[in-house]
Scaffold this motif. Structure first.
Motif, PDB file in Angstrom:
ATOM      1  N   LEU A 127      -0.064  28.428  25.534  1.00 16.77           N
ATOM      2  CA  LEU A 127       0.249  26.955  25.519  1.00 16.77           C
ATOM      3  C   LEU A 127       1.005  26.357  24.177  1.00 16.77           C
ATOM      4  CD1 LEU A 127      -2.977  25.813  27.210  1.00 16.77           C
ATOM      5  CD2 LEU A 127      -0.692  26.062  28.107  1.00 16.77           C
ATOM      6  N   GLY A 128       1.256  27.261  22.961  1.00 16.37           N
ATOM      7  CA  GLY A 128       2.157  26.873  21.890  1.00 16.37           C
ATOM      8  C   GLY A 128       0.927  26.279  20.936  1.00 16.37           C
ATOM      9  N   THR A 129       1.645  25.824  19.819  1.00 17.59           N
ATOM     10  CA  THR A 129       1.006  25.183  18.885  1.00 17.59           C
ATOM     11  C   THR A 129       0.844  23.578  18.813  1.00 17.59           C
ATOM     12  OG1 THR A 129       2.713  24.919  17.301  1.00 17.59           O
ATOM     13  CG2 THR A 129       1.762  26.981  16.999  1.00 17.59           C
ATOM     14  N   THR A 130       0.115  22.792  18.007  1.00 15.43           N
ATOM     15  CA  THR A 130       0.257  21.560  18.068  1.00 15.43           C
ATOM     16  C   THR A 130       1.414  21.017  17.585  1.00 15.43           C
ATOM     17  OG1 THR A 130      -2.148  21.619  17.388  1.00 15.43           O
ATOM     18  CG2 THR A 130      -1.196  19.630  16.937  1.00 15.43           C
ATOM     19  N   VAL A 131       1.945  19.872  18.258  1.00 13.26           N
ATOM     20  CA  VAL A 131       3.077  19.228  17.963  1.00 13.26           C
ATOM     21  C   VAL A 131       3.134  18.922  16.768  1.00 13.26           C
ATOM     22  CG1 VAL A 131       3.621  18.883  20.483  1.00 13.26           C
ATOM     23  CG2 VAL A 131       2.735  17.207  18.943  1.00 13.26           C
ATOM     24  N   LYS A 132       4.315  18.954  16.074  1.00 17.43           N
ATOM     25  CA  LYS A 132       4.471  18.637  14.716  1.00 17.43           C
ATOM     26  C   LYS A 132       4.404  17.281  14.373  1.00 17.43           C
ATOM     27  CE  LYS A 132       8.475  17.742  11.577  1.00 17.43           C
ATOM     28  NZ  LYS A 132       9.921  17.886  11.497  1.00 17.43           N
ATOM     29  N   GLU A 133       4.350  16.178  15.162  1.00 15.50           N
ATOM     30  CA  GLU A 133       3.995  14.500  14.813  1.00 15.50           C
ATOM     31  C   GLU A 133       2.599  14.679  14.553  1.00 15.50           C
ATOM     32  OE1 GLU A 133       7.442  14.544  17.975  1.00 15.50           O
ATOM     33  OE2 GLU A 133       5.772  15.672  17.611  1.00 15.50           O
ATOM     34  N   ILE A 134       1.713  15.387  15.373  1.00 14.31           N
ATOM     35  CA  ILE A 134       0.252  15.419  15.372  1.00 14.31           C
ATOM     36  C   ILE A 134       0.047  16.227  14.027  1.00 14.31           C
ATOM     37  CG2 ILE A 134      -1.881  16.045  16.379  1.00 14.31           C
ATOM     38  CD1 ILE A 134      -0.628  13.698  17.473  1.00 14.31           C
ATOM     39  N   ARG A 135       0.273  17.328  13.642  1.00 15.78           N
ATOM     40  CA  ARG A 135       0.119  18.078  12.268  1.00 15.78           C
ATOM     41  C   ARG A 135       0.103  17.203  11.431  1.00 15.78           C
ATOM     42  NH1 ARG A 135       3.348  22.241  14.957  1.00 15.78           N
ATOM     43  NH2 ARG A 135       4.802  22.030  12.980  1.00 15.78           N
ATOM     44  N   GLU A 136       1.456  16.493  11.340  1.00 23.62           N
ATOM     45  CA  GLU A 136       1.677  15.829  10.148  1.00 23.62           C
ATOM     46  C   GLU A 136       1.008  14.671  10.056  1.00 23.62           C
ATOM     47  OE1 GLU A 136       5.857  14.923  10.763  1.00 23.62           O
ATOM     48  OE2 GLU A 136       6.611  16.796   9.843  1.00 23.62           O
ATOM     49  N   ALA A 137       0.676  13.799  11.043  1.00 22.81           N
ATOM     50  CA  ALA A 137      -0.142  12.703  10.973  1.00 22.81           C
ATOM     51  C   ALA A 137      -1.732  13.154  10.369  1.00 22.81           C
ATOM     52  CB  ALA A 137      -0.327  11.860  12.278  1.00 22.81           C
TER      53      ALA A 137
ATOM     54  N   SER B 126      -0.570   9.356  16.716  1.00 23.24           N
ATOM     55  CA  SER B 126      -0.167   9.547  15.114  1.00 23.24           C
ATOM     56  C   SER B 126      -0.689   8.467  14.203  1.00 23.24           C
ATOM     57  CB  SER B 126       1.347   9.757  15.052  1.00 23.24           C
ATOM     58  OG  SER B 126       1.985  10.717  15.833  1.00 23.24           O
ATOM     59  N   ILE B 127      -0.584   7.256  14.806  1.00 20.77           N
ATOM     60  CA  ILE B 127      -1.104   6.124  13.940  1.00 20.77           C
ATOM     61  C   ILE B 127      -2.811   6.390  13.546  1.00 20.77           C
ATOM     62  CG2 ILE B 127      -1.536   3.794  14.103  1.00 20.77           C
ATOM     63  CD1 ILE B 127       0.972   3.394  15.529  1.00 20.77           C
ATOM     64  N   LEU B 128      -3.354   6.729  14.750  1.00 15.40           N
ATOM     65  CA  LEU B 128      -5.125   6.876  14.596  1.00 15.40           C
ATOM     66  C   LEU B 128      -5.297   7.758  13.539  1.00 15.40           C
ATOM     67  CD1 LEU B 128      -7.632   6.617  15.689  1.00 15.40           C
ATOM     68  CD2 LEU B 128      -7.309   8.680  17.143  1.00 15.40           C
ATOM     69  N   LEU B 129      -4.532   9.123  13.666  1.00 14.61           N
ATOM     70  CA  LEU B 129      -4.682  10.164  12.769  1.00 14.61           C
ATOM     71  C   LEU B 129      -4.437   9.964  11.061  1.00 14.61           C
ATOM     72  CD1 LEU B 129      -3.830  13.020  15.014  1.00 14.61           C
ATOM     73  CD2 LEU B 129      -5.912  12.396  14.433  1.00 14.61           C
ATOM     74  N   ALA B 130      -3.070   9.343  11.014  1.00 16.93           N
ATOM     75  CA  ALA B 130      -2.766   8.680   9.636  1.00 16.93           C
ATOM     76  C   ALA B 130      -3.763   7.865   9.164  1.00 16.93           C
ATOM     77  CB  ALA B 130      -1.754   8.298   9.698  1.00 16.93           C
ATOM     78  N   GLY B 131      -4.231   6.699  10.030  1.00 21.17           N
ATOM     79  CA  GLY B 131      -5.378   5.909   9.527  1.00 21.17           C
ATOM     80  C   GLY B 131      -6.637   6.697   9.018  1.00 21.17           C
ATOM     81  N   LEU B 132      -7.257   7.540  10.056  1.00 21.06           N
ATOM     82  CA  LEU B 132      -8.232   8.468   9.594  1.00 21.06           C
ATOM     83  C   LEU B 132      -8.165   9.152   8.252  1.00 21.06           C
ATOM     84  CD1 LEU B 132      -9.220   9.693  13.268  1.00 21.06           C
ATOM     85  CD2 LEU B 132     -10.487   7.698  12.009  1.00 21.06           C
ATOM     86  N   CYS B 133      -7.101   9.713   8.301  1.00 23.20           N
ATOM     87  CA  CYS B 133      -6.773  10.526   6.858  1.00 23.20           C
ATOM     88  C   CYS B 133      -6.893   9.530   5.730  1.00 23.20           C
ATOM     89  CB  CYS B 133      -5.591  11.111   6.908  1.00 23.20           C
ATOM     90  SG  CYS B 133      -5.540  12.908   7.972  1.00 23.20           S
ATOM     91  N   THR B 134      -6.212   8.133   6.026  1.00 24.59           N
ATOM     92  CA  THR B 134      -6.460   7.376   4.798  1.00 24.59           C
ATOM     93  C   THR B 134      -7.779   6.836   4.624  1.00 24.59           C
ATOM     94  OG1 THR B 134      -4.160   6.569   5.461  1.00 24.59           O
ATOM     95  CG2 THR B 134      -5.493   4.896   4.284  1.00 24.59           C
ATOM     96  N   LEU B 135      -8.523   6.864   5.574  1.00 18.14           N
ATOM     97  CA  LEU B 135     -10.010   6.436   5.364  1.00 18.14           C
ATOM     98  C   LEU B 135     -10.859   7.832   5.098  1.00 18.14           C
ATOM     99  CD1 LEU B 135      -9.952   3.874   8.187  1.00 18.14           C
ATOM    100  CD2 LEU B 135     -10.158   3.374   5.770  1.00 18.14           C
TER     101      LEU B 135
ATOM    102  N   GLY C 241       4.013   7.255  24.315  1.00 19.09           N
ATOM    103  CA  GLY C 241       2.983   6.328  23.784  1.00 19.09           C
ATOM    104  C   GLY C 241       1.908   7.079  23.230  1.00 19.09           C
ATOM    105  N   LEU C 242       1.485   8.219  23.893  1.00 19.53           N
ATOM    106  CA  LEU C 242       0.163   8.956  23.411  1.00 19.53           C
ATOM    107  C   LEU C 242       0.702   9.566  22.018  1.00 19.53           C
ATOM    108  CD1 LEU C 242      -2.190  10.773  23.865  1.00 19.53           C
ATOM    109  CD2 LEU C 242      -0.672  12.361  24.727  1.00 19.53           C
ATOM    110  N   ILE C 243       1.666  10.044  21.812  1.00 18.27           N
ATOM    111  CA  ILE C 243       1.961  10.716  20.254  1.00 18.27           C
ATOM    112  C   ILE C 243       2.112   9.631  19.398  1.00 18.27           C
ATOM    113  CG2 ILE C 243       3.652  12.141  18.961  1.00 18.27           C
ATOM    114  CD1 ILE C 243       1.767  13.653  21.028  1.00 18.27           C
ATOM    115  N   GLU C 244       2.505   8.439  19.880  1.00 14.86           N
ATOM    116  CA  GLU C 244       2.957   7.602  18.648  1.00 14.86           C
ATOM    117  C   GLU C 244       1.440   6.860  18.248  1.00 14.86           C
ATOM    118  OE1 GLU C 244       4.555   2.880  18.272  1.00 14.86           O
ATOM    119  OE2 GLU C 244       5.480   4.125  19.829  1.00 14.86           O
TER     120      GLU C 244
ATOM    121  N   LEU D 148       0.277   0.645   8.911  1.00 13.98           N
ATOM    122  CA  LEU D 148       0.350   1.738  10.130  1.00 13.98           C
ATOM    123  C   LEU D 148       0.274   0.901  11.431  1.00 13.98           C
ATOM    124  CD1 LEU D 148      -2.434   4.333   8.925  1.00 13.98           C
ATOM    125  CD2 LEU D 148       0.034   4.684   9.412  1.00 13.98           C
ATOM    126  N   VAL D 149      -0.388  -0.074  11.591  1.00 18.17           N
ATOM    127  CA  VAL D 149      -0.609  -0.713  12.951  1.00 18.17           C
ATOM    128  C   VAL D 149       0.676  -1.573  13.341  1.00 18.17           C
ATOM    129  CG1 VAL D 149      -3.097  -0.041  12.995  1.00 18.17           C
ATOM    130  CG2 VAL D 149      -2.422  -2.399  12.288  1.00 18.17           C
TER     131      VAL D 149
END
Length: 179
Positions: free
Chosen positions: A57-67, A34-43, A28-31, A177-178
């Motif tokens: 700790l590694g890199t940012t997960v793919k879903e978040i980078r893409e969103a 991802s919606i929040l970030l895609a929306g912010l980019c749209t705006l 749920g966190l990632i989902e 998105l929502v």
């Protein structure tokens, strides 16, 4: 007080490969995030990713980078992202409202929020886009954030507040998105 997009930026805290799997409600966190970030980019709201000690700790997960539509990030070793983001992304100084999402809620997110508030910003905590390993830590982080003067919201409420009106191409994108 209404959050206005032209006065807003977002700090996206530590959604890293070795941290995300340990979070409560990680799917749920990632989902939601991802919606929040895609929306912010749209705006066209500026989005700044952080990574805590990337080597360990590694890199940012793919879903978040893409969103977020970026591979760029601010490296940090402090728990609070405030100083490092300010140094690496000086344009954030022009903003009034700083949206916060990420992990862990009671450590890096909360300490960033406290520093932002201390320096005159209005932190906006997206409560369905934060997590900790334990639910009680997240709950306490939200209570503390409220005591510190943060604005508490959800990703959907925030996106529609930033949008402001229906009937535009942006509003159609946000509605898709929502749903």
């Amino acid at each position: 007080m209404k959050i206005e997009r032209e006065h807003t930026a977002a700090i996206v805290i530590d959604y890293q490969e070795k941290l995300v799997p340990a979070m409560s409600g990680k799917e749920g966190l990632i989902e939601n995030s991802s919606i929040l970030l895609a929306g912010l980019c749209t705006l066209d709201v500026p989005v700044f990713l952080t990574q805590q000690y990337t080597r360990g700790l590694g890199t940012t997960v793919k879903e978040i980078r893409e969103a977020a539509r970026t591979e760029e990030f601010v490296e940090k070793i402090r728990f609070s992202a405030y100083e490092d983001v300010l140094k690496e992304c000086p344009s954030i100084q022009e903003k009034k409202y700083i949206i916060l999402c990420g992990i862990e809620a009671h450590i890096c997110v909360l300490q960033t929020l406290i520093d932002l508030r201390a320096h005159g910003y209005i932190p906006v905590l997206v409560t369905d886009c934060i997590s900790s390993r334990k639910d009680t830590d997240k709950e306490m982080a939200i209570l503390r954030a409220q005591e510190e003067g943060a604005v508490l919201t959800t990703y959907e409420a925030l996106l529609f507040e930033l949008l402001g009106a229906a009937g535009t191409e942006e509003s159609k994108k946000i509605q898709r998105l929502v749903k």
